[in-house]
Design an enzyme around this catalytic site. Structure first.
Site, PDB file in Angstrom:
ATOM      1  N   ASP A 112      16.142 -90.031 -27.586  1.00 24.10           N
ATOM      2  CA  ASP A 112      15.331 -90.165 -26.342  1.00 24.10           C
ATOM      3  C   ASP A 112      15.682 -89.160 -25.530  1.00 24.10           C
ATOM      4  O   ASP A 112      16.521 -88.623 -25.058  1.00 24.10           O
ATOM      5  CB  ASP A 112      16.071 -91.410 -25.804  1.00 24.10           C
ATOM      6  CG  ASP A 112      15.372 -91.986 -24.366  1.00 24.10           C
ATOM      7  OD1 ASP A 112      14.184 -91.398 -24.137  1.00 24.10           O
ATOM      8  OD2 ASP A 112      15.911 -92.734 -23.737  1.00 24.10           O
TER       9      ASP A 112
ATOM     10  N   HIS B  16      16.681 -94.470 -18.662  1.00 26.98           N
ATOM     11  CA  HIS B  16      16.991 -93.277 -19.834  1.00 26.98           C
ATOM     12  C   HIS B  16      18.047 -92.328 -19.295  1.00 26.98           C
ATOM     13  O   HIS B  16      18.243 -92.043 -18.300  1.00 26.98           O
ATOM     14  CB  HIS B  16      15.353 -92.542 -20.207  1.00 26.98           C
ATOM     15  CG  HIS B  16      14.305 -93.285 -20.238  1.00 26.98           C
ATOM     16  ND1 HIS B  16      14.312 -93.702 -21.654  1.00 26.98           N
ATOM     17  CD2 HIS B  16      13.669 -94.137 -19.640  1.00 26.98           C
ATOM     18  CE1 HIS B  16      13.182 -94.272 -21.698  1.00 26.98           C
ATOM     19  NE2 HIS B  16      12.688 -94.740 -20.386  1.00 26.98           N
TER      20      HIS B  16
END
Length: 558
Positions: A202, A374
């Site tokens: 990610d 995130h």
């Protein structure tokens, strides 16, 4: 500039091919296809939401063309978590083959099944949880707990004869998560000891230094804002952000307020989360929206969708006074979500609209009412040092995010030649611990527009932009069949160009002159005459008004 199209070679036995179909160069459409020994595994299948330059588009899907004629070879579709950018395109994939097995955690599959029910598709599903290992053809899958802004997120380790791949999905490393479910760094370390041959990581916050703040830091801020609010409170968030809704419910209960959920997706998703035990609703706090108007303004909180400025979502309609709830002085609006790249203008337009109505708008720029789901750069560095991957393919992000993630990998010792900056359609082959780019597919956007899928093209969108920005002019000319000369004065109509069609009186003689000249040269074809009218009007409009509207001429013989 897009990479040149390179046809990949025939896949050799024992080699793992990895094709990111979506999610590279964009925040959305996440989908990756893995192939080995004639079998395919799909990880995630999400949508991208349209930007302002894509008028009329509802959703943007991954381009399924690399697998469209090979769906019988797909062993499963693994879904890492329940956000739309990872599950939203599943119904459109299952329209092509409805019995593709779906694998994911309990909440993820429940959200997908509710979505598929609307499409009248009954899926084949396999529920997994962290620590589970499943063997599907040449793929062995191990699922690893990660935390994110939605419960039950999973990373997936994919073992094949070509090596071990770890795909994180979306994740962060919140050390005090609201649900107590930590990103399993011990499992990461164990996989690192085994040897990660390819790491799909990610990238969304790779360019943000340090560590992502704790999710629980939001609760006290929401509590303080709601406590001070003199009238109604409206909180906007993603319809799947269970943790944020939980914090709003808790803050409302602490301040003696009731909560009404607004938006079909919000009501559906939170109902699922509550039924499965992921959302704890304090007694007596939730109230049906239809009964909320009976509650005093200082005792109600509305939890709505629309935090990204979507035109048809609840918050945008409120800002446009196109909703039963009309914000005004004394009302407090909280935007409890991040800004997805590309949505900035739409969000600030909603903030401006709400502010003009007198509401106090609280958002990420002026209060800590949202933290990202995130991992930031500091967390990613930890992952790289724990895993020590041989090869890295940054995923999930715009190019600046992918590039920042690649630099972090190289900073921790991953050789530059083993750090792959790809894009949608980049073909990567893994063999003997070496990952190399071997091709580049030509993939496009697939637009969903109402009930049509893939029929809208970029040319159609260009026409829509011209219509929206420059206007539309139609010209009807009736000419004599034998001579090609005008019988009556041209009829000109416009939309979105000028208030009065009389402005076109100046161009009508030019049209007549151009058609007369064409007639004298023997031009009789109505299509050719239409093009002459189009050029004549186009030159006049551009010279007189500096505009380039859509011009539709119609020449009729009589």
């Amino acid at each position: 500039m897009p990479s040149p199209i390179i046809e990949p070679p025939v896949l050799e036995p024992g080699t793992l091919r990895v094709i990111p179909v979506g999610g590279l160069g964009e925040v959305g459409r996440n989908m990756t296809v893995f192939e080995i020994d004639g079998k395919l595994l799909i990880v995630d299948c999400g949508v991208l939401f349209p930007e302002e330059n894509q008028p009329g588009v509802d959703l943007i899907l991954p381009d399924f063309s690399p697998i469209a004629d090979r769906l019988d070879d797909v062993v499963a579709v693994v879904l890492t978590h329940g956000h739309e950018d990872h599950i939203g395109a599943v119904p459109y994939l299952l329209r092509l083959k409805s019995d593709l097995p779906l694998i994911g955690s309990g909440l993820t599959l429940a959200l997908v099944e509710a979505k598929l029910k609307e499409h009248r598709i009954k899926p084949y599903t396999l529920t997994v949880r962290e620590g589970d290992v499943e063997r599907l053809g040449p793929f062995e899958l191990e699922f690893v707990a990660v935390n994110h802004s939605i419960p039950d997120a999973l990373a997936v380790a994919i073992r094949t004869s070509a090596g071990l791949v770890l795909a994180t999905g979306d994740f962060k490393m919140d050390q005090l998560p609201l649900d107590g479910r930590l990103t399993d760094l011990r499992a990461f370390a164990r996989l690192g000891e085994e040897g990660v041959d390819l790491f799909l990581c990610d990238s969304t916050n790779a360019d943000v230094p340090g560590f992502t703040p704790l999710e629980r830091s939001i609760g006290p801020v929401l509590d303080a804002v709601i406590a001070k609010a003199p009238r109604r409170v409206i909180v906007a968030s993603f319809a799947s952000h269970v943790h944020r809704v939980q914090q709003v419910l808790d803050a409302a209960a602490a301040n003696g307020r009731r909560v009404a959920l607004l938006g079909r997706s919000m009501v559906r998703n939170m109902g699922i989360a509550a039924d499965l035990g992921y959302l704890t609703v304090p007694d007596g706090v939730l109230v049906d929206y239809r009964k909320a108007h009976d509650i005093p303004d200082d005792r109600i909180v509305y939890m709505s969708t629309g935090s990204q400025g979507e035109p048809m979502a609840v918050l945008s309609r409120m800002a446009n006074l196109d909703h039963a709830i009309e914000p005004g002085p004394g009302d407090t609006v909280i935007l409890a979500s991040s800004l997805i790249p590309g949505n900035e203008n739409a969000v600030y337009r909603v903030i401006d609209g709400l502010t003009k109505l007198g509401a106090n708008v609280v958002h990420k720029a002026n209060a800590t009412v949202h933290v990202s789901g995130h991992a930031a750069a500091g967390e990613l560095l930890y992952c790289y040092n724990i895993l020590k991957p041989k090869n890295v393919l940054p995923v999930h992000g715009e190019f600046r995010h992918l590039s920042a993630n690649a630099k972090l990998a190289m900073d921790t010792g991953v050789p530059p030649e083993n750090t792959i900056l790809g894009e949608d359609g980049t073909v990567v082959d893994l063999k003997n611990g070496v990952a190399r780019v071997v091709g580049q597919l030509e993939l496009g956007y697939v637009y969903v527009d109402g009930s049509t899928v893939g029929e809208i093209t970029d040319a159609d969108l260009k026409d829509r932009r011209i219509l929206g920005e420059e206007g539309f002019i139609s010209i009807i000319c009736v000419v004599e069949a034998q001579t090609g000369r005008l019988i009556v004065e041209p009829e000109v109509h416009a939309r979105g160009f000028a208030e009065d069609d009389s402005v076109f009186d100046a161009v009508k003689p030019k049209i007549a002159a151009a058609l007369a000249e064409a007639a004298s040269n023997g031009v009789r074809d109505t299509h050719a005459l239409s093009q002459i009218v189009r050029r004549t009007v186009g030159r006049w409009v551009n010279g007189s008004y500096r505009r380039r509207p859509m011009i539709v001429p119609l020449v009729i013989e009589a």
